[in-house]
Design a protein around this motif. Structure first.
Motif, PDB file in Angstrom:
ATOM      1  N   ALA A   6     -26.976  38.028 104.753  1.00 35.39           N
ATOM      2  CA  ALA A   6     -27.888  37.452 103.688  1.00 35.39           C
ATOM      3  C   ALA A   6     -27.033  37.630 102.567  1.00 35.39           C
ATOM      4  N   VAL A   7     -27.118  36.548 101.730  1.00 37.25           N
ATOM      5  CA  VAL A   7     -26.756  36.452 100.389  1.00 37.25           C
ATOM      6  C   VAL A   7     -27.976  36.548  99.411  1.00 37.25           C
ATOM      7  N   PRO A   8     -28.189  37.479  98.803  1.00 33.57           N
ATOM      8  CA  PRO A   8     -29.551  37.687  97.882  1.00 33.57           C
ATOM      9  C   PRO A   8     -29.193  37.123  96.474  1.00 33.57           C
ATOM     10  N   ILE A   9     -30.390  36.432  96.077  1.00 33.15           N
ATOM     11  CA  ILE A   9     -30.362  36.087  94.637  1.00 33.15           C
ATOM     12  C   ILE A   9     -31.306  36.802  93.871  1.00 33.15           C
ATOM     13  N   PRO A  10     -31.208  37.783  93.118  1.00 37.84           N
ATOM     14  CA  PRO A  10     -32.148  38.845  92.777  1.00 37.84           C
ATOM     15  C   PRO A  10     -33.143  38.095  91.904  1.00 37.84           C
ATOM     16  N   ASN A  11     -33.011  36.891  91.169  1.00 38.42           N
ATOM     17  CA  ASN A  11     -33.722  36.302  90.321  1.00 38.42           C
ATOM     18  C   ASN A  11     -33.417  34.839  90.071  1.00 38.42           C
ATOM     19  N   LEU A  12     -34.356  33.827  89.694  1.00 37.40           N
ATOM     20  CA  LEU A  12     -33.769  32.661  89.240  1.00 37.40           C
ATOM     21  C   LEU A  12     -33.830  32.252  87.804  1.00 37.40           C
ATOM     22  N   VAL A  13     -33.727  33.264  86.983  1.00 35.78           N
ATOM     23  CA  VAL A  13     -33.992  33.075  85.667  1.00 35.78           C
ATOM     24  C   VAL A  13     -32.658  33.199  84.669  1.00 35.78           C
ATOM     25  N   GLN A  18     -21.964  26.218  83.589  1.00 32.58           N
ATOM     26  CA  GLN A  18     -21.010  25.385  83.806  1.00 32.58           C
ATOM     27  C   GLN A  18     -19.647  25.949  84.332  1.00 32.58           C
ATOM     28  N   GLN A  19     -19.528  27.061  84.536  1.00 34.86           N
ATOM     29  CA  GLN A  19     -18.334  27.703  85.215  1.00 34.86           C
ATOM     30  C   GLN A  19     -18.221  27.188  86.497  1.00 34.86           C
ATOM     31  N   PRO A  20     -17.150  27.428  87.058  1.00 36.68           N
ATOM     32  CA  PRO A  20     -16.684  27.122  88.487  1.00 36.68           C
ATOM     33  C   PRO A  20     -17.905  28.059  89.325  1.00 36.68           C
ATOM     34  N   PRO A  21     -18.466  27.587  90.305  1.00 37.65           N
ATOM     35  CA  PRO A  21     -19.429  28.461  90.995  1.00 37.65           C
ATOM     36  C   PRO A  21     -19.047  29.555  91.567  1.00 37.65           C
ATOM     37  N   ALA A  22     -17.667  29.798  91.917  1.00 35.19           N
ATOM     38  CA  ALA A  22     -17.350  31.218  92.418  1.00 35.19           C
ATOM     39  C   ALA A  22     -17.224  32.189  91.100  1.00 35.19           C
ATOM     40  N   LEU A  23     -17.301  31.614  89.863  1.00 33.32           N
ATOM     41  CA  LEU A  23     -17.271  32.643  88.749  1.00 33.32           C
ATOM     42  C   LEU A  23     -18.713  33.173  88.388  1.00 33.32           C
ATOM     43  N   ARG A  24     -19.617  32.386  88.780  1.00 32.64           N
ATOM     44  CA  ARG A  24     -21.107  32.381  88.039  1.00 32.64           C
ATOM     45  C   ARG A  24     -21.867  33.373  88.768  1.00 32.64           C
ATOM     46  N   LEU A  25     -22.638  33.852  87.809  1.00 28.35           N
ATOM     47  CA  LEU A  25     -23.568  34.914  88.398  1.00 28.35           C
ATOM     48  C   LEU A  25     -24.512  34.463  89.544  1.00 28.35           C
ATOM     49  N   ALA A  26     -24.807  35.216  90.515  1.00 24.71           N
ATOM     50  CA  ALA A  26     -25.712  34.791  91.725  1.00 24.71           C
ATOM     51  C   ALA A  26     -26.851  34.177  91.161  1.00 24.71           C
ATOM     52  N   SER A  27     -27.416  34.394  90.121  1.00 25.25           N
ATOM     53  CA  SER A  27     -28.761  34.141  89.647  1.00 25.25           C
ATOM     54  C   SER A  27     -28.648  32.840  88.786  1.00 25.25           C
ATOM     55  N   SER A  28     -27.107  32.414  88.421  1.00 24.30           N
ATOM     56  CA  SER A  28     -27.202  31.104  87.621  1.00 24.30           C
ATOM     57  C   SER A  28     -27.339  29.855  88.638  1.00 24.30           C
ATOM     58  N   PRO A 823     -41.248  16.014  85.406  1.00 17.90           N
ATOM     59  CA  PRO A 823     -40.634  16.656  86.675  1.00 17.90           C
ATOM     60  C   PRO A 823     -40.222  17.986  86.268  1.00 17.90           C
ATOM     61  N   PHE A 824     -40.195  18.822  87.270  1.00 18.03           N
ATOM     62  CA  PHE A 824     -39.321  20.059  87.240  1.00 18.03           C
ATOM     63  C   PHE A 824     -38.182  19.959  88.328  1.00 18.03           C
ATOM     64  N   MET A 825     -37.089  20.508  87.836  1.00 17.15           N
ATOM     65  CA  MET A 825     -35.985  20.628  88.984  1.00 17.15           C
ATOM     66  C   MET A 825     -34.991  21.791  88.777  1.00 17.15           C
ATOM     67  N   TYR A 826     -34.618  22.252  89.857  1.00 16.60           N
ATOM     68  CA  TYR A 826     -33.877  23.670  89.808  1.00 16.60           C
ATOM     69  C   TYR A 826     -32.849  23.249  90.835  1.00 16.60           C
ATOM     70  N   ARG A 827     -31.552  23.351  90.423  1.00 14.85           N
ATOM     71  CA  ARG A 827     -30.455  23.352  91.488  1.00 14.85           C
ATOM     72  C   ARG A 827     -29.737  24.553  91.561  1.00 14.85           C
ATOM     73  N   PHE A 828     -29.817  25.054  92.942  1.00  9.72           N
ATOM     74  CA  PHE A 828     -28.961  25.951  93.205  1.00  9.72           C
ATOM     75  C   PHE A 828     -27.570  25.964  93.098  1.00  9.72           C
ATOM     76  N   SER A 829     -26.746  27.066  92.745  1.00  3.23           N
ATOM     77  CA  SER A 829     -25.446  27.214  92.626  1.00  3.23           C
ATOM     78  C   SER A 829     -24.956  27.435  93.996  1.00  3.23           C
ATOM     79  N   THR A 830     -23.619  27.053  94.137  1.00  3.74           N
ATOM     80  CA  THR A 830     -22.926  27.327  95.696  1.00  3.74           C
ATOM     81  C   THR A 830     -23.016  28.636  95.757  1.00  3.74           C
TER      82      THR A 830
END
Length: 945
Positions: A6-13, A18-28, A823-830
């Motif tokens: 399981a890959v947790p995302i502690p929050n969505l805030v 716009q960093q490369p996905p591998a360098l982002r925070l898990a919550s970005s 509309p509301f939209m949230y797109r998850f990072s990789t």
């Protein structure tokens, strides 16, 4: 070896990165539209805007807006567009604004949002136009007044054509040392007669007429309308007057005053009868005398040609002599003082005897006790007095004395004398004038000046009757000293770039200078006493740096002021008390700063925009002023989104209470870029970017916070609207405004509704027109409003832009909400697997394969959302959550459920191939906490840390 992880995302805030996905925070995330990421409530759909009122039918998108937010009962919006100034309360009610001097100062603002700055103090708002060059007004020797002349001419003959002057205009003529006012008077009943035109110095192109005064004027019937005629009168003037003079070759004085008066023949027309209103008016230049001015413009005499002899002591058997140009003109020997018959007279008697000799020799003087005053002496005349005993019994001076104690107790009224400053005490030279029975400090002869009010910041004042007045402000001028000892403020001849309040002073920025008013007197930028420098004196300092460094912004922070050019920052500070001797300005840092967007103070830091012409993207910096200048620094909070915030920012709003900054770009006019942050002690735990869009909005002219409310001025279809948004950090979301989310929201009392029994429909009329069909939701309470609420989303049929109808009778509903969907939209990072090193550093396992299974999303107080799963080359897979949970005992048919739980979205594919989005196009709220990816981990090799 496969492993289910399981890959947790502690929050969505954490907002957009716009960093490369591998360098982002898990919550970005990759994108966030119309979201409100809060560390308190989680990620929610943003609050809706509420319609307050129409402000204008104009489509002008260039406006400057200022919020006056003094307290809960004193909050107003001031807007300036197209040279027009308007004031509204926060309910949209417009207030009456008076313009007794017009609004030309505002009309010179080419771009109001960039050119105007505002500062509010109590009932007064100062308004600065950065496009107007501040000018000074040279008073000449006209003393004090409480009005600003329209203009100045050298001679009265140069006064402009009276027809082109507005009634009440006042001009100053230097040669005559007098003010002239344009008088406009309504025509009287039809008559013929001579009307007094006013005194003038010489005839100005009028036919000659004879007579002694107006009583001997000829019959006006023989003259054409508008004809002018001149008369002379001769008056014997008592001595002394300004027309008398002394001449050694002619022992006498001239006492004739030549006064010219003009009379203009005016044909005054009434329509029919005396009781009817006049049909016209006429004007003339009227010279104003002292009684017609609210403050005396006289009371000072020119020091040129003046001299004084003061008998300071009465000494027996002593010679008192006065020499004029080296020639003895007066002499008196006092008695020996050995008995009553030869007693020594007092100083007044000695002065009387000396004046008698002067008069006998043709020298004109006035005597005041023991003081003899010479008047109108020819240039170059010298006066010397001798008295024996070291010449201490007789003191003479013309324009200057060495110390204040050298002045006599009596003098001619208006006498101006310069006193040399003490070299020992580093004192400046200063001037005194004799008025009444005392010497008071004054300014040098013909050195009066002050700010020209029409080029200085104006004021908007709230009157006691609730109306407002926009007018030039009354600024103090030079009251003491001269051009050298009390120089002009450095903002004369320059553009004032910013205005601020600091330490009970009003401050201006002009070029590289910081100019602060006198402490406690915001209108005065001149010293008020010259013998010594006091801590309350005005301050005028320049920043020191290589080359020119124009200052654009001043931000009071703690006890210092941050000064910002477009490339450097400075700190103005003081030790114990802010004064000319204790203030200092030191260089701090070098960051690029927008010239037009003023930085905002948010408590612990200052935010500023880097947005220069030619940029495609803007940067927002957070500046950290420290206790010592060496510690100042700034952080680029747009570093994770370098190409997200568009350039050409035209306004920024900030709320330390809500911990949010808003930016608006001209390049994306219907969008607000949001920056949400949160500090946990010394560590920033949230740095979230996103954007808000508004349906049916063409431009957002301004936004500003007051408490938990964000007020917005928007350009929509048909004109400019005033709206507001409640941005609460509330944990509980049970009220109707939090559950039903519709922009331009209208409640039942704002709608006009009528039920038609024959068709079983309700017509609904909106207070505004919209080209987007609105949503209408009716709610009926069942039990208490908190326990049972039935929200019915109704089908809407359009009649026209303002009128709609819905089925059924909603006039009986407890609550009716109308507005526009957004509309509301949230797109998850990789998603990536992360592994912690022994040192605590987290690394990405990018070389491993992750086969996704599903996503679990935690939701709370949520009624509706959809997920959209996208794979390359495939149709998106949509999953709907509507709050209805099978077997849930709390579910009631007909009621919109707001529930808590977890929603699982099935996923198939590699982590780098799929994209998951959350959407909410409904009028109901959604709120999310944590999330979790579940995947199969297939390592290609072992990882050693």
């Amino acid at each position: 070896m496969k492993e289910l992880v399981a890959v947790p995302i502690p929050n969505l805030v954490s907002g957009v990165s716009q960093q490369p996905p591998a360098l982002r925070l898990a919550s970005s995330c990759s994108e966030l539209i119309n979201g409100w990421p809060s560390v308190v409530t989680g990620l929610s759909k943003r609050p809706p805007t509420e319609h307050i009122s129409w402000l204008s039918t104009s489509n002008d998108t260039n406006a400057a807006v200022h919020m006056i937010d003094r307290d809960g009962d004193y909050r107003f919006i001031v807007s300036v567009a197209g040279g027009a100034l308007r004031v509204h309360d926060l309910f949209g009610n417009e207030k009456t604004v008076k313009f007794p001097h017009g609004s030309s100062y505002l009309q010179q603002a080419w771009n109001p949002s960039e050119d105007l700055r505002f500062v509010t103090l109590a009932d007064t708002t100062f308004i600065l136009n950065r496009r107007v060059v501040a000018q000074k007004h040279n008073y000449g020797e006209i003393g004090e007044h409480n009005f600003t002349p329209t203009g100045t001419v050298q001679d009265a003959s140069e006064l402009p054509a009276i027809a082109g002057q507005a009634g009440g205009s006042i001009w100053y003529a230097r040669n005559q040392d007098r003010y002239y006012q344009a008088i406009e008077q309504a025509a009287q009943p039809e008559q013929h007669g001579w009307v007094y035109q006013g005194e003038q110095a010489t005839p100005y192109n009028v036919p000659y007429g004879g007579g002694e005064g107006g009583g001997s004027l000829p019959d006006p019937a023989g003259y054409a309308v508008g004809a002018q005629i001149q008369t002379y009168s001769y008056t014997l003037v008592s001595v002394p007057t300004y027309h008398t003079y002394y001449d050694e070759a002619y022992a006498g004085h001239v006492t004739v005053e030549h006064a010219s008066q003009y009379y203009t023949y005016v044909y005054k027309l009434w329509r029919k009868a005396v009781t009817q209103a006049a049909s016209g008016s006429y004007k003339w230049w009227k010279p104003l005398d002292e009684a017609e001015l609210s403050k005396s413009v006289f009371g000072r005499r020119s020091p040129h040609g003046a001299g004084t002899v003061h008998v300071t002591q009465s000494v027996a058997n002593n010679n008192y002599s006065i020499y004029v140009n080296g020639i003895l003109y007066a002499h008196y020997l006092t008695p020996q003082g050995v008995d009553a018959a030869t007693s020594v007279p007092g100083t007044d008697t000695i002065a009387h005897e000396l004046q008698a000799d002067l008069t006998a020799n043709g020298v004109l003087t006035n005597r005041y006790g023991s003081t003899i005053c010479f008047l109108n002496m020819p240039p170059g005349t010298t006066i010397m007095g001798t008295s024996g005993q070291g010449d201490k019994a007789l003191r003479t001076y013309t324009t200057t004395v060495n110390q204040f104690s050298d002045l006599p107790p009596n003098e001619i009224q208006g006498r101006i004398v310069k006193i040399k400053g003490s070299v020992k005490d580093n004192g400046d030279d200063y001037y005194v004038v004799y008025k009444g029975n005392v010497w008071i400090e004054t300014n040098a002869w013909n050195s009066g000046e002050g700010p020209y009010a029409h080029t200085m910041p104006h004021v908007l004042v709230r009157n006691s009757d609730g109306t407002w007045t926009f007018k030039p402000h009354l600024w103090a001028g030079r009251a003491v000293g001269d051009e050298d000892s009390n120089p002009s403020p450095s903002f004369y001849g320059e553009y004032i770039q910013d205005m601020f309040l600091y330490a009970n002073r009003l401050g201006f920025l002009a070029t590289e200078n910081v100019i602060l008013s006198e402490a406690g007197d915001l209108e005065n930028f001149y010293r008020t006493t010259m013998p010594t420098i006091v801590d309350s004196d005005p301050i005028d300092m320049a920043v020191l740096n290589a080359g020119s460094d124009i200052l654009y912004h001043a931000i009071p922070f703690n006890k210092d002021v941050l000064l910002m050019s477009d490339r450097n920052q400075y700190r103005m500070s003081y030790a114990n008390y802010l004064g000319p001797k204790s203030v200092q300005i030191q260089y701090s840092t070098s960051f690029a700063v927008s010239r037009t967007i003023k930085p905002v103070n948010t408590g612990g830091s200052v935010y500023f925009v880097d947005d220069k012409p030619g940029y495609n993207w803007s940067k927002l910096w957070e500046y950290f002023p420290r206790e010592t200048q060496a510690g100042d620094d700034a952080e680029d909070v747009t570093a994770p989104v370098p190409e997200y915030v568009k350039a050409q920012i035209d306004w920024m709003a900030s709320s330390p209470r809500l911990k949010v900054n808003l930016l608006h770009s001209k390049l994306e006019p219907n969008t607000i870029f949001t920056y949400k942050y949160y500090w946990g002690g010394e560590r920033k735990v949230q740095n979230a970017w996103g954007k808000w869009t508004f349906p049916g909005c063409q431009d957002i002219l301004w936004g500003g916070f007051s408490g938990n409310w964000l007020y917005l001025i928007m350009l929509r279809n048909g004109g400019i609207t005033f709206e507001r948004m409640r941005c609460d950090e509330s944990v509980s979301r049970q009220d109707i405004n939090s559950r039903i989310l519709l922009d331009r929201q209208l409640m039942k009392n704002q709608l006009t509704m009528r039920y038609d029994r024959s068709t079983d429909t309700t017509s609904v009329a909106l207070p505004y027109a919209t080209n987007i069909n609105p949503e209408i939701i009716a709610s009926w309470y069942q039990g208490t409003a908190e326990q049972q609420i039935h929200d019915m989303r109704l089908p809407v049929t359009k009649v026209d832009a303002r009128n709609y109808y819905v089925p059924g009778n909603i006039t009986t509903a407890d609550v009716v909400v109308c507005g526009l969907l957004y509309p509301f939209m949230y797109r998850f990072s990789t998603p990536y697997l992360r592994q912690q090193k022994g040192t605590g550093e987290v690394v990405i396992l990018d070389g491993q394969r992750l086969q996704l299974r599903y996503m679990s999303i935690e939701y709370r107080e949520t009624a509706f959302f959809t997920t959209l799963l996208k794979y390359p080359g495939r149709e998106p897979v949509k999953t709907v959550f509507n709050g209805t949970i099978t077997g849930d005992a709390s579910f009631i048919v007909g009621r919109t459920p707001f529930v808590n739980g977890k929603f699982r979205v099935p996923l198939v594919g590699n982590n780098k191939d799929c994209t998951l989005e959350i959407h909410n196009d409904s009028p109901f709220n959604c709120s999310f906490g944590a999330a979790e990816w579940t995947c199969v981990f297939m390592p290609k090799a072992s990882v050693r840390m």
